[in-house]
Design an enzyme around this catalytic site. Structure first.
Site, short mmCIF file in Angstrom:
data_model
loop_
_atom_site.label_atom_id
_atom_site.label_comp_id
_atom_site.label_asym_id
_atom_site.label_seq_id
_atom_site.Cartn_x
_atom_site.Cartn_y
_atom_site.Cartn_z
N ASN A 168 0.89 -1.17 0.00
CA ASN A 168 0.00 0.00 0.00
C ASN A 168 0.92 1.22 0.00
O ASN A 168 1.49 1.58 1.03
CB ASN A 168 -0.88 -0.04 1.25
CG ASN A 168 -1.81 1.15 1.33
OD1 ASN A 168 -1.73 2.09 0.53
ND2 ASN A 168 -2.71 1.13 2.30
N ARG A 195 -2.52 -2.06 -3.46
CA ARG A 195 -3.70 -1.23 -3.29
C ARG A 195 -3.58 -0.05 -4.27
O ARG A 195 -2.57 0.66 -4.26
CB ARG A 195 -3.77 -0.69 -1.87
CG ARG A 195 -4.93 0.26 -1.70
CD ARG A 195 -4.82 1.05 -0.44
NE ARG A 195 -6.00 1.90 -0.28
CZ ARG A 195 -6.00 3.02 0.42
NH1 ARG A 195 -4.90 3.44 1.00
NH2 ARG A 195 -7.09 3.74 0.53
N HIS A 221 -12.29 3.06 0.23
CA HIS A 221 -12.30 2.05 1.31
C HIS A 221 -13.06 0.79 0.86
O HIS A 221 -13.58 0.04 1.70
CB HIS A 221 -13.01 2.55 2.59
CG HIS A 221 -12.28 3.64 3.33
ND1 HIS A 221 -12.96 4.68 3.94
CD2 HIS A 221 -10.97 3.85 3.57
CE1 HIS A 221 -12.09 5.47 4.53
NE2 HIS A 221 -10.88 5.01 4.32
N LEU A 255 -14.63 3.54 10.15
CA LEU A 255 -14.28 4.75 10.88
C LEU A 255 -12.84 4.67 11.37
O LEU A 255 -12.55 4.06 12.39
CB LEU A 255 -15.24 4.93 12.07
CG LEU A 255 -16.74 4.79 11.76
CD1 LEU A 255 -17.57 4.82 13.03
CD2 LEU A 255 -17.19 5.88 10.79
N GLY A 258 -9.54 8.13 7.99
CA GLY A 258 -10.54 8.42 6.96
C GLY A 258 -11.81 7.67 7.36
O GLY A 258 -11.71 6.59 7.95
N ARG A 287 -10.25 15.73 7.59
CA ARG A 287 -11.05 16.12 6.41
C ARG A 287 -12.45 16.54 6.84
O ARG A 287 -13.03 15.94 7.74
CB ARG A 287 -11.16 14.96 5.43
CG ARG A 287 -9.86 14.63 4.76
CD ARG A 287 -10.02 13.41 3.85
NE ARG A 287 -8.94 12.47 4.09
CZ ARG A 287 -9.01 11.17 3.87
NH1 ARG A 287 -10.11 10.64 3.38
NH2 ARG A 287 -7.98 10.41 4.12
N GLU A 294 -13.83 -0.15 15.51
CA GLU A 294 -13.54 -1.39 16.24
C GLU A 294 -13.28 -1.17 17.73
O GLU A 294 -13.52 -2.05 18.54
CB GLU A 294 -12.31 -2.09 15.63
CG GLU A 294 -12.57 -2.66 14.26
CD GLU A 294 -11.29 -3.11 13.55
OE1 GLU A 294 -10.36 -3.57 14.22
OE2 GLU A 294 -11.24 -2.97 12.31
N GLU A 338 -7.78 -5.27 5.26
CA GLU A 338 -7.69 -4.91 3.84
C GLU A 338 -6.58 -5.69 3.14
O GLU A 338 -6.70 -6.03 1.97
CB GLU A 338 -7.45 -3.39 3.72
CG GLU A 338 -8.72 -2.62 4.07
CD GLU A 338 -8.47 -1.15 4.38
OE1 GLU A 338 -7.99 -0.85 5.50
OE2 GLU A 338 -8.76 -0.30 3.53
P1 ADP Z 1 -6.27 4.59 9.08
O1 ADP Z 1 -7.45 5.19 8.42
O2 ADP Z 1 -5.06 5.46 9.08
O3 ADP Z 1 -6.00 3.14 8.71
P2 ADP Z 1 -7.13 3.48 11.63
O4 ADP Z 1 -8.16 2.57 11.07
O5 ADP Z 1 -5.93 2.87 12.25
O6 ADP Z 1 -6.70 4.60 10.62
O7 ADP Z 1 -7.87 4.41 12.73
C1 ADP Z 1 -7.22 5.45 13.37
C2 ADP Z 1 -8.20 6.06 14.36
O8 ADP Z 1 -8.59 5.04 15.30
C3 ADP Z 1 -7.61 7.21 15.20
O9 ADP Z 1 -8.53 8.27 15.28
C4 ADP Z 1 -7.47 6.57 16.57
O10 ADP Z 1 -7.64 7.51 17.59
C5 ADP Z 1 -8.63 5.61 16.57
N1 ADP Z 1 -8.47 4.62 17.64
C6 ADP Z 1 -7.56 3.64 17.75
N2 ADP Z 1 -7.72 2.98 18.94
C7 ADP Z 1 -8.75 3.58 19.59
C8 ADP Z 1 -9.41 3.38 20.84
N3 ADP Z 1 -9.03 2.43 21.67
N4 ADP Z 1 -10.45 4.20 21.14
C9 ADP Z 1 -10.83 5.16 20.31
N5 ADP Z 1 -10.27 5.41 19.11
C10 ADP Z 1 -9.24 4.63 18.75
#
Ligand code: ADP
Length: 402
Positions: free
Chosen positions: A7, A95, A184, A213, A216, A245, A337, A388
């Site tokens: 990626n 990707r 996505h 979520l 992005g 964003r 998650e 992914e």
């Molecule tokens: P990307 O889009 O870069 O792949 P991710 O799917 O890793 O991003 O998500 C990043 C987001 O997930 C960040 O806003 C981070 O704060 C949030 N996040 C990760 N762990 C937790 C948690 N335990 N509680 C709340 N938000 C979380």
């Protein structure tokens, strides 16, 4: 059989070697700050497993080729390596963000496909050139492994025109390809299939709303296993509020800011992409920092959280309306998650729609698909970890008929 998944971004790339068909990640890593004075490589051997080993190195990576050389050295390293020889890599899955209307399905990448990915760059200027660079570097360094491009847009290619056409002069679609594409897609497709399997439902008749979520954010309405609509648009700037964003805003704001502040189109574009969203509202874009600030009584962090959740709730209602029957609501990616507060806020007050969550189940953590709604709820609410890389590896082998 081992598949390398790449990626590639403009100054970084992520990689993972998966053992297929088991889907086990043998190693994963991230090369960052390519082109800077000092870059970094973080490599994990057996990520997430009991014998996980993390290795970091800092050195200059003048370009992606230099970064890939370092990765290849680690892949074949005596201690941290997962292969003896590069010939063990059966295929490389890439990707690619934008496939447009030309490349609607994952494909083997030859010269014609590279040209098409390059030609689509005006629609995804931050992503497609970088994705193409990843393909070229991998093809040069691992020439015997076929390269397959897997597009973020593929899952959304089933949207009907009423979902993807914008109400602007029609010739903008015909001449400049202005339309909703959605992103996505590998994640939405993966979690929708996982959810159907978890619930024991036939995927071809499965209706669901997927909420990806992360930094992005996007949602998709899935009808009979196919995307009916999605919240991102021609670019990943549209739809939900995200880390940096803005998501959907009144398009007239653009002209208003330009006139009032004398900003250029490029400056406004940067503002809406990099200085907006959660960060624009309260100064931080990591949801964990927002919770910490909320707990300390920070009113802007509270507002950011509410605006973020409100956008998701509105989209949930809209997708419920266009689907009619909803078999599941699915939360995935970093926030989806892990964030029980956000899930509770989004689902609050939706009992009349058959959507509710069990606070005890919602607060649990589990690295596999699970239901967080009370038993017997009309619309199960699920948390499904996305993967992914696995989806890209599967698509890669499917293209190669392996
Ligand atoms: P990307 O889009 O870069 O792949 P991710 O799917 O890793 O991003 O998500 C990043 C987001 O997930 C960040 O806003 C981070 O704060 C949030 N996040 C990760 N762990 C937790 C948690 N335990 N509680 C709340 N938000 C979380």
């Amino acid at each position: 059989m081992k598949v390398l998944v790449i990626n590639c971004g403009s100054s970084s790339f992520k990689y993972q070697v998966l053992d297929m068909p088991s889907g086990q990640a043998l190693c994963s890593g991230l090369v960052e700050r390519i082109g800077d004075a000092v870059g970094s490589l973080t490599h994990k051997f057996h990520p997430g497993a009991a014998d996980e080993v993390k290795h970091s190195q800092e050195q200059p990576f003048p370009d992606h080729t230099a970064g890939m050389h370092a990765v290849v050295a680690l892949l074949t390293d005596e201690k941290l390596g997962v292969i003896k020889d590069l010939s063990e890599i059966a295929a490389v899955g890439h990707r690619v963000v934008m496939g447009g209307e030309i490349l609607q399905k994952a494909c083997l990448v030859g010269e014609a496909e590279k040209k098409a990915i390059r030609d689509l760059s005006p629609l995804a200027p931050l992503h497609n050139p970088a994705n193409l660079q990843g393909i070229e570097v991998a093809q040069a360094l691992i020439p015997n492994a076929p390269s397959v491009a897997v597009f973020d847009t593929e899952f959304h290619a089933t949207m009907p025109p009423k979902s993807y056409i914008y109400a602007v002069p029609y010739d903008l679609y015909e001449t400049l390809h202005v339309r909703r594409y959605g992103f996505h897609g590998t994640s939405h497709g993966f979690v929708a299939r996982e959810a159907a399997a978890f619930l024991g439902k036939d995927y071809d008749t499965f209706n669901c709303i997927t909420c990806h979520l992360g930094n992005g954010c996007s949602m998709a309405a899935v009808q009979n296993g196919k995307c009916l609509d999605t919240s991102m648009g021609m670019t990943p700037l549209a739809g939900l509020v995200m880390g940096t964003r803005c998501g959907d805003i009144d398009p007239a704001i653009h002209a208003y800011i330009a006139q009032s502040k004398g900003l250029s189109v490029k400056e406004i574009d940067t503002m809406l992409n990099k200085q907006s969203g959660l960060k624009g509202l309260c100064g931080v874009n990591d949801m964990r920092d927002i919770h910490t600030a909320r707990e300390q009584g920070d009113a802007k962090a509270q507002l950011a959280f509410e605006v973020f959740a409100h956008a998701i709730k509105k989209c949930l209602g809209a997708y419920y309306a266009i689907l009619g029957r909803v078999d599941a609501v699915i939360f995935t990616a970093g926030i989806g998650e892990n964030d029980n507060h956000l899930r509770a806020e989004v689902c609050s007050g939706l009992e009349h729609m058959g959507i509710s969550i069990d606070p005890v189940e919602n607060d649990k953590r589990l690295g596999k698909p699970r239901s967080i709604s009370p038993a017997g709820t009309r619309v199960p609410v699920l948390v499904v970890p996305t993967n992914e890389e696995l989806e890209i590896a599967r698509a890669t082998l499917a293209v190669l008929g392996k």
